[in-house]
Design a protein around this motif. Structure first.
Motif, PDB file in Angstrom:
ATOM      1  N   VAL A  83      -5.248 -22.611  -1.349  1.00  0.00           N
ATOM      2  CA  VAL A  83      -6.717 -22.769  -1.774  1.00  0.00           C
ATOM      3  C   VAL A  83      -7.735 -22.558  -0.601  1.00  0.00           C
ATOM      4  N   TRP A  84      -7.570 -22.417   0.499  1.00  0.00           N
ATOM      5  CA  TRP A  84      -8.432 -22.112   1.482  1.00  0.00           C
ATOM      6  C   TRP A  84      -8.538 -20.830   2.169  1.00  0.00           C
ATOM      7  N   ALA A  85      -7.424 -19.900   0.873  1.00  0.00           N
ATOM      8  CA  ALA A  85      -7.427 -18.165   1.536  1.00  0.00           C
ATOM      9  C   ALA A  85      -8.862 -17.864   0.980  1.00  0.00           C
ATOM     10  N   PRO A  86      -9.358 -18.007  -0.090  1.00  0.00           N
ATOM     11  CA  PRO A  86     -10.830 -17.976  -0.589  1.00  0.00           C
ATOM     12  C   PRO A  86     -11.413 -17.865   0.499  1.00  0.00           C
ATOM     13  N   ALA A  87     -11.681 -18.737   0.570  1.00  0.00           N
ATOM     14  CA  ALA A  87     -13.787 -18.588   2.568  1.00  0.00           C
ATOM     15  C   ALA A  87     -12.911 -17.812   3.312  1.00  0.00           C
ATOM     16  N   LEU A  88     -12.096 -17.188   3.724  1.00  0.00           N
ATOM     17  CA  LEU A  88     -11.952 -16.388   4.669  1.00  0.00           C
ATOM     18  C   LEU A  88     -12.173 -14.837   4.657  1.00  0.00           C
ATOM     19  N   HIS A  89     -12.503 -14.523   2.796  1.00  0.00           N
ATOM     20  CA  HIS A  89     -12.695 -13.171   2.783  1.00  0.00           C
ATOM     21  C   HIS A  89     -14.086 -13.363   2.891  1.00  0.00           C
ATOM     22  N   HIS A  90     -14.870 -13.357   3.877  1.00  0.00           N
ATOM     23  CA  HIS A  90     -16.233 -13.199   4.140  1.00  0.00           C
ATOM     24  C   HIS A  90     -16.734 -12.475   5.158  1.00  0.00           C
ATOM     25  N   GLN A  91     -17.834 -11.546   4.927  1.00  0.00           N
ATOM     26  CA  GLN A  91     -18.223 -10.433   5.444  1.00  0.00           C
ATOM     27  C   GLN A  91     -18.328 -11.042   6.920  1.00  0.00           C
ATOM     28  N   PHE A  92     -18.915 -12.128   6.557  1.00  0.00           N
ATOM     29  CA  PHE A  92     -19.273 -12.148   8.514  1.00  0.00           C
ATOM     30  C   PHE A  92     -18.309 -12.814   9.217  1.00  0.00           C
ATOM     31  N   VAL A 145     -21.706 -16.506  20.020  1.00  0.00           N
ATOM     32  CA  VAL A 145     -21.983 -15.248  20.510  1.00  0.00           C
ATOM     33  C   VAL A 145     -21.114 -14.403  19.501  1.00  0.00           C
ATOM     34  N   ASN A 146     -19.949 -14.462  19.081  1.00  0.00           N
ATOM     35  CA  ASN A 146     -19.775 -13.527  18.410  1.00  0.00           C
ATOM     36  C   ASN A 146     -19.992 -14.508  17.564  1.00  0.00           C
ATOM     37  N   VAL A 147     -20.114 -14.962  16.484  1.00  0.00           N
ATOM     38  CA  VAL A 147     -20.757 -15.320  15.546  1.00  0.00           C
ATOM     39  C   VAL A 147     -21.556 -14.579  15.551  1.00  0.00           C
ATOM     40  N   CYS A 148     -22.802 -15.130  15.852  1.00  0.00           N
ATOM     41  CA  CYS A 148     -24.161 -14.689  15.718  1.00  0.00           C
ATOM     42  C   CYS A 148     -24.177 -13.508  16.062  1.00  0.00           C
ATOM     43  N   THR A 149     -23.394 -12.115  16.661  1.00  0.00           N
ATOM     44  CA  THR A 149     -24.054 -11.583  16.760  1.00  0.00           C
ATOM     45  C   THR A 149     -22.995 -10.534  15.252  1.00  0.00           C
ATOM     46  N   ARG A 150     -22.380 -11.440  14.747  1.00  0.00           N
ATOM     47  CA  ARG A 150     -20.840 -10.677  13.386  1.00  0.00           C
ATOM     48  C   ARG A 150     -22.462 -10.928  12.259  1.00  0.00           C
ATOM     49  N   ILE A 151     -22.852 -12.312  12.446  1.00  0.00           N
ATOM     50  CA  ILE A 151     -24.310 -12.838  11.080  1.00  0.00           C
ATOM     51  C   ILE A 151     -25.045 -11.906  11.066  1.00  0.00           C
ATOM     52  N   LEU A 152     -25.894 -11.341  12.450  1.00  0.00           N
ATOM     53  CA  LEU A 152     -26.879 -10.564  12.733  1.00  0.00           C
ATOM     54  C   LEU A 152     -27.013  -9.307  12.105  1.00  0.00           C
ATOM     55  N   VAL A 161     -33.419 -12.836   5.370  1.00  0.00           N
ATOM     56  CA  VAL A 161     -33.541 -14.393   6.150  1.00  0.00           C
ATOM     57  C   VAL A 161     -33.209 -14.455   7.734  1.00  0.00           C
ATOM     58  N   TYR A 162     -33.797 -12.609   8.153  1.00  0.00           N
ATOM     59  CA  TYR A 162     -32.714 -12.512   9.334  1.00  0.00           C
ATOM     60  C   TYR A 162     -33.619 -13.570  10.259  1.00  0.00           C
ATOM     61  N   GLU A 163     -34.893 -13.237  10.706  1.00  0.00           N
ATOM     62  CA  GLU A 163     -35.842 -14.320  11.201  1.00  0.00           C
ATOM     63  C   GLU A 163     -35.407 -15.930  11.222  1.00  0.00           C
ATOM     64  N   GLN A 164     -35.237 -16.585   9.558  1.00  0.00           N
ATOM     65  CA  GLN A 164     -34.607 -17.657   9.772  1.00  0.00           C
ATOM     66  C   GLN A 164     -33.282 -17.671  10.367  1.00  0.00           C
ATOM     67  N   ALA A 165     -32.288 -16.879  10.325  1.00  0.00           N
ATOM     68  CA  ALA A 165     -31.266 -16.618  11.013  1.00  0.00           C
ATOM     69  C   ALA A 165     -31.079 -16.854  12.077  1.00  0.00           C
ATOM     70  N   ILE A 166     -31.932 -16.413  13.139  1.00  0.00           N
ATOM     71  CA  ILE A 166     -32.029 -15.983  14.690  1.00  0.00           C
ATOM     72  C   ILE A 166     -32.888 -17.874  14.590  1.00  0.00           C
ATOM     73  N   GLN A 167     -33.374 -18.274  13.674  1.00  0.00           N
ATOM     74  CA  GLN A 167     -33.904 -19.571  14.634  1.00  0.00           C
ATOM     75  C   GLN A 167     -33.412 -20.159  14.136  1.00  0.00           C
ATOM     76  N   ARG A 168     -32.732 -20.852  12.971  1.00  0.00           N
ATOM     77  CA  ARG A 168     -31.458 -21.234  12.939  1.00  0.00           C
ATOM     78  C   ARG A 168     -30.099 -21.232  13.817  1.00  0.00           C
ATOM     79  N   LEU A 169     -29.914 -20.074  14.141  1.00  0.00           N
ATOM     80  CA  LEU A 169     -29.057 -19.612  14.873  1.00  0.00           C
ATOM     81  C   LEU A 169     -28.869 -20.512  16.628  1.00  0.00           C
ATOM     82  N   ASN A 170     -30.052 -20.302  17.313  1.00  0.00           N
ATOM     83  CA  ASN A 170     -30.770 -20.355  18.563  1.00  0.00           C
ATOM     84  C   ASN A 170     -30.327 -19.147  18.998  1.00  0.00           C
TER      85      ASN A 170
END
Length: 239
Positions: free
Chosen positions: A74-83, A214-221, A228-237
């Motif tokens: 049941v958790w497998a679909p959650a791993l198929h995300h572009q982030f 660092v790994n997560v933020c680099t991938r997301i940005l 939502v790029y600016e929002q993401a930068i602020q939220r991710l700190n």
């Protein structure tokens, strides 16, 4: 087939010979598997008839009979995300099944090694301990939950990924942030374990938390929509 092999025998009685063609060998192997299960030619014939659909043989029905059905992950679909970083996805998939070479898995395979968790140095290394109950691991998970602004969350990766799939806003970028963080944390826990065993290198909880962020933020940005790029930068700190 009839002229060379089945002149005096039927497909149910022809013996296996080394000089047979590869296709005939495969057919006989499948026949033996069916006979072993059905116990008789009559029952085997009835089984073959059950694999028809609208009067035609159905490969899909035969395939489902031969394969070993496994429970749905049941958790497998959650791993198929572009982030999620691909290497993190692969490692997390292996970890959650679990198919990694943890010390308890090696012992079950007959490879006897002194079993002690290299992270906390006080308990046996099992899948549940390494990724959930280890004191070192729990500090990492709690640090990630603080960064994600989540409270009273489980430190079990399977439960976390299952929770992601049930959220109403599953397509929101913040949900992808959570999935990416879970995969990155699982990856770094295993990587830290291997670094300590094979290289003698140890990192503190703070160092691992920084690396995960660092790994997560680099991938997301690199993949978040520009709206939502600016929002993401602020939220991710992250800067």
């Amino acid at each position: 087939m009839k002229a060379n092999y089945l002149t005096h025998d039927s497909i149910w009685s022809i013996p296996f010979k080394d000089y047979h063609s590869e296709s005939l060998k495969s057919t006989i192997t499948v026949r033996d598997a069916i006979l072993c299960q059905a116990q008789s030619v009559g029952a085997a014939t009835h089984l073959l008839h059950s694999w028809t659909l609208n009067g035609k043989f159905s490969i899909a029905k035969a395939y489902h009979w031969f394969r070993q059905a496994k429970p749905i992950l049941v958790w497998a679909p959650a791993l198929h995300h572009q982030f999620i970083i691909p290497s993190h996805r692969v490692l997390t998939t292996l970890a959650l099944q679990p198919k990694l070479a943890t010390l308890d898995n090696l012992t079950r395979k007959g490879i006897y090694i002194v079993n002690r968790c290299i992270l906390c140095k006080s308990s046996l290394e099992t899948y549940d301990h390494l990724f959930s109950t280890c004191s070192f691991t729990q500090k990492i998970w709690h640090g990630i939950h603080t960064w994600l602004a989540l409270t009273d969350r489980s430190v079990n990766p399977v439960a976390e990924l299952h929770w992601c799939t049930t959220r109403k806003r599953s397509r929101h970028w913040k949900n992808g942030w959570l999935k990416s963080s879970i995969a990155a944390t699982s990856y770094q826990i295993w990587h830290e374990r291997n670094s300590r065993i094979f290289q003698g290198l140890e990192h503190t909880e703070a160092q691992l938390l920084h690396l995960i962020r660092v790994n997560v933020c680099t991938r997301i940005l690199h993949r978040v929509p520009s709206a939502v790029y600016e929002q993401a930068i602020q939220r991710l700190n992250f800067s």
